[in-house]
Each structure stands twice: as C-alpha cells, then as structure tokens.
Design a protein around this motif. Structure first.
Motif, PDB file in Angstrom:
ATOM      1  N   ARG A  24      17.877  50.527  38.029  1.00  0.00           N
ATOM      2  CA  ARG A  24      18.403  49.252  37.508  1.00  0.00           C
ATOM      3  C   ARG A  24      19.266  49.475  36.273  1.00  0.00           C
ATOM      4  O   ARG A  24      19.142  48.776  35.279  1.00  0.00           O
ATOM      5  N   LEU A  25      20.143  50.440  36.345  1.00  0.00           N
ATOM      6  CA  LEU A  25      21.059  50.704  35.245  1.00  0.00           C
ATOM      7  C   LEU A  25      22.325  49.859  35.395  1.00  0.00           C
ATOM      8  O   LEU A  25      22.901  49.777  36.488  1.00  0.00           O
ATOM      9  N   ASP A  26      22.752  49.249  34.298  1.00  0.00           N
ATOM     10  CA  ASP A  26      23.998  48.501  34.327  1.00  0.00           C
ATOM     11  C   ASP A  26      25.184  49.464  34.282  1.00  0.00           C
ATOM     12  O   ASP A  26      25.073  50.576  33.757  1.00  0.00           O
TER      13      ASP A  26
ATOM     14  N   SER B 127      25.374  47.323  38.985  1.00  0.00           N
ATOM     15  CA  SER B 127      24.060  47.863  38.672  1.00  0.00           C
ATOM     16  C   SER B 127      23.677  48.858  39.755  1.00  0.00           C
ATOM     17  O   SER B 127      24.003  48.672  40.939  1.00  0.00           O
ATOM     18  N   THR B 128      22.943  49.881  39.354  1.00  0.00           N
ATOM     19  CA  THR B 128      22.459  50.837  40.346  1.00  0.00           C
ATOM     20  C   THR B 128      21.460  50.184  41.305  1.00  0.00           C
ATOM     21  O   THR B 128      21.153  50.759  42.353  1.00  0.00           O
TER      22      THR B 128
ATOM     23  N   ASP C 165      22.192  47.921  43.130  1.00  0.00           N
ATOM     24  CA  ASP C 165      23.001  47.541  44.285  1.00  0.00           C
ATOM     25  C   ASP C 165      23.408  48.737  45.146  1.00  0.00           C
ATOM     26  O   ASP C 165      24.144  48.563  46.129  1.00  0.00           O
TER      27      ASP C 165
ATOM     28  N   SER D  74      27.185  52.334  30.165  1.00  0.00           N
ATOM     29  CA  SER D  74      25.913  51.779  30.599  1.00  0.00           C
ATOM     30  C   SER D  74      25.025  51.721  29.363  1.00  0.00           C
ATOM     31  O   SER D  74      25.079  52.620  28.513  1.00  0.00           O
TER      32      SER D  74
END
Length: 282
Positions: A196-198, A212-213, A215, A267
């Motif tokens: 859940r990294l932006d 976001s990761t 996705d 990020s």
C-alpha cells in the motif's frame, strides 16, 4: 533502515539516513551496499550499529543508486490495470518481463540526457525490489525472505525505440540514465505494508501520475517468485514492478519529455527523486 550510497559516480560510499535524517557514513563498517551486505545477516549487522556512532557526512553530496553490484535489472510491464488500459492492452494473465541494461542505472538526482535520435521520451514512476539473498525457483510464501528492501525507480522509456524498432522493449529502456534508483533502500522491516505504498510523479510541477502499489495486478511476492522460476536472482539485483496510469504516451495527444523539463517523483515512505532533462550535446 534507510540505506544510501553517496559520492561521485563510480566511487560511491555506503551510508545510512538516521532518524533525524542525517547522513551517516557506513564505509568504516562495510565496503558497499552490495553482495553479502544485503543479506539477512549483513543487514542485521548494520541494524545492530548505533547510528550516532557513525560519522556524520555532508548532506549535500550526490546520492548514487542505493545498491551496488547489480547484475540483473528486470522490469515488469503492464502491472497496473489502469496503465494497461491507457496503452490499449489487456491486463496480462502472467507478469510481462523485460530487461533494462544495468548501465542505465543512475542516482535519484542525476540528469536525464536525451539520447541522439530520441523523439518520444517518457516517464514511469515505480517501486523496485532489491534482492538480498540468491533465489531460484522460490515459492511466493518465501519470496520476500530473499528481498533486502524497496526503492523508487524511474523507468525512463523511449517509446519509439520500445514500440517501433522491432518489438523489443529493452531497446527503449536502456540508455544511460534511464534507470534512476533511490534515494534510499528501505529495508523490508521498515515497511509495515509495502502493498500500500503511494506513488506520484510530476513534470514541471504538474501532477501526471498518482497511484498505489495496492493497485498492482501482481504483488511483490508473486513477482519475485515468478521471475525466479526462469532465472537466478542474485544479491543486488533489481526488479522494478510496473507503473500506474498517467504516462505521456497515454495522453491524447501524447506528451513527451523535452530539454529543460524537471521530473520529480516519490512515495511517502521511499523518498523523492528529481531529475532535469537535458539535450545531448554533440
């Protein structure tokens, strides 16, 4: 931990960013952030150090890529459904793999020089995994045990060379400076949820990409395991995992980078990159 390499090109030293964001010199403890230093045992040795015992160094020095000794630079294409759609492609059933030349690796603030003949220079913000332990044909369950950490990657792409020069993506992905990494290598223990990294990228202050990761079609475990089915990944190898929508080639009409442009990307947990785009002098 946030680990870095600093200094002139080809002469980078290993370093650490402490909790007060001071740059500390690790060169008295390890030779480089490469090989054995990236293993579980090597990182445990660094983690056991008191950062305040390490020499402070000039924070204005150039930051290099935060990993050395990279033998394989592997990339995953079309790994965000929104990006696949903007390119006109169907989301893949298996990860799409290609290589970037290791000679494309650069520091997070190094200049991007437009190569001669380039007409469609594009941007892609990505998260890359850095391998810490040799892995070959590992399961998804054990895949992240072989990862030292995560870093930002700017997968700079020459779309004409990528798409119109025989269908081999390597051609459009590998010029010098087309693979900025960093600023930091963030070790796996420092990220509570890498899934859940932006991610964001701006060109000249205009937001082009935001994602976001969460996705990703294929997550980090799946990717590392999948790549390892076909090749052995060694300590220091980099696998960059795809980009969200918002690339220049997907705009109507397409927009590409030009001399004088400024690209910033980042990020919250992985830091920021900044590059000036410059025409190649003759």
């Amino acid at each position: 931990m946030r680990l870095v390499r600093f200094g002139e090109v080809g002469a980078e030293k290993p370093g650490l960013i402490d909790d007060e964001f001071r740059l500390r010199d690790l060169s008295g403890e390890i030779d480089d952030l490469a090989g054995e230093a990236l293993s579980r045992a090597g990182l445990a040795k660094i983690r056991a150090l008191d950062p305040k015992s390490l020499p402070k160094t000039d924070p204005n020095q150039r930051l290099g890529p935060p990993v050395g000794g990279t033998r394989n630079f592997i990339a995953v294409g079309l790994n965000y459904a929104d990006h696949a759609r903007e390119t006109g492609a169907e989301p893949p059933e298996e990860p799409v793999l290609f290589s970037k030349a290791t000679s494309s690796i650069a520091g997070p603030r190094d200049e991007i020089v437009i190569p001669h003949g380039s007409t469609q220079l594009d941007w892609e913000v990505e998260v890359a995994v850095v391998i810490g332990e040799r892995c070959f044909q590992v399961s998804e369950a054990e895949a992240l045990d072989h990862v030292a950490g995560f870093t930002l990657c700017h997968d700079v792409s020459e779309r004409n060379w990528q798409k119109e020069r025989g269908g081999q993506w390597l051609k459009g992905k590998s010029a010098p400076g087309f693979g900025p990494l960093g600023p930091w290598l963030v070790t796996t223990d420092a990220l509570s949820d890498p899934g859940r990294l932006d991610l964001w990228l701006d060109v000249n202050g205009r937001r082009m990409q935001a994602g976001s990761t969460a996705d990703m079609i294929f997550d980090f475990r799946t990717i590392v395991s999948y790549v390892s089915q076909f090749m052995a990944l060694e300590p220091g190898d980099v696998v960059t995992t795809g980009t969200p929508a918002g690339v220049g080639a997907g705009m109507k009409p397409p927009v590409f980078l030009k001399d004088g442009d400024i690209v910033t990307l980042g990020s919250e947990h992985l830091g920021e990159q900044r590059q000036m785009v410059s025409a190649q002098s003759r």
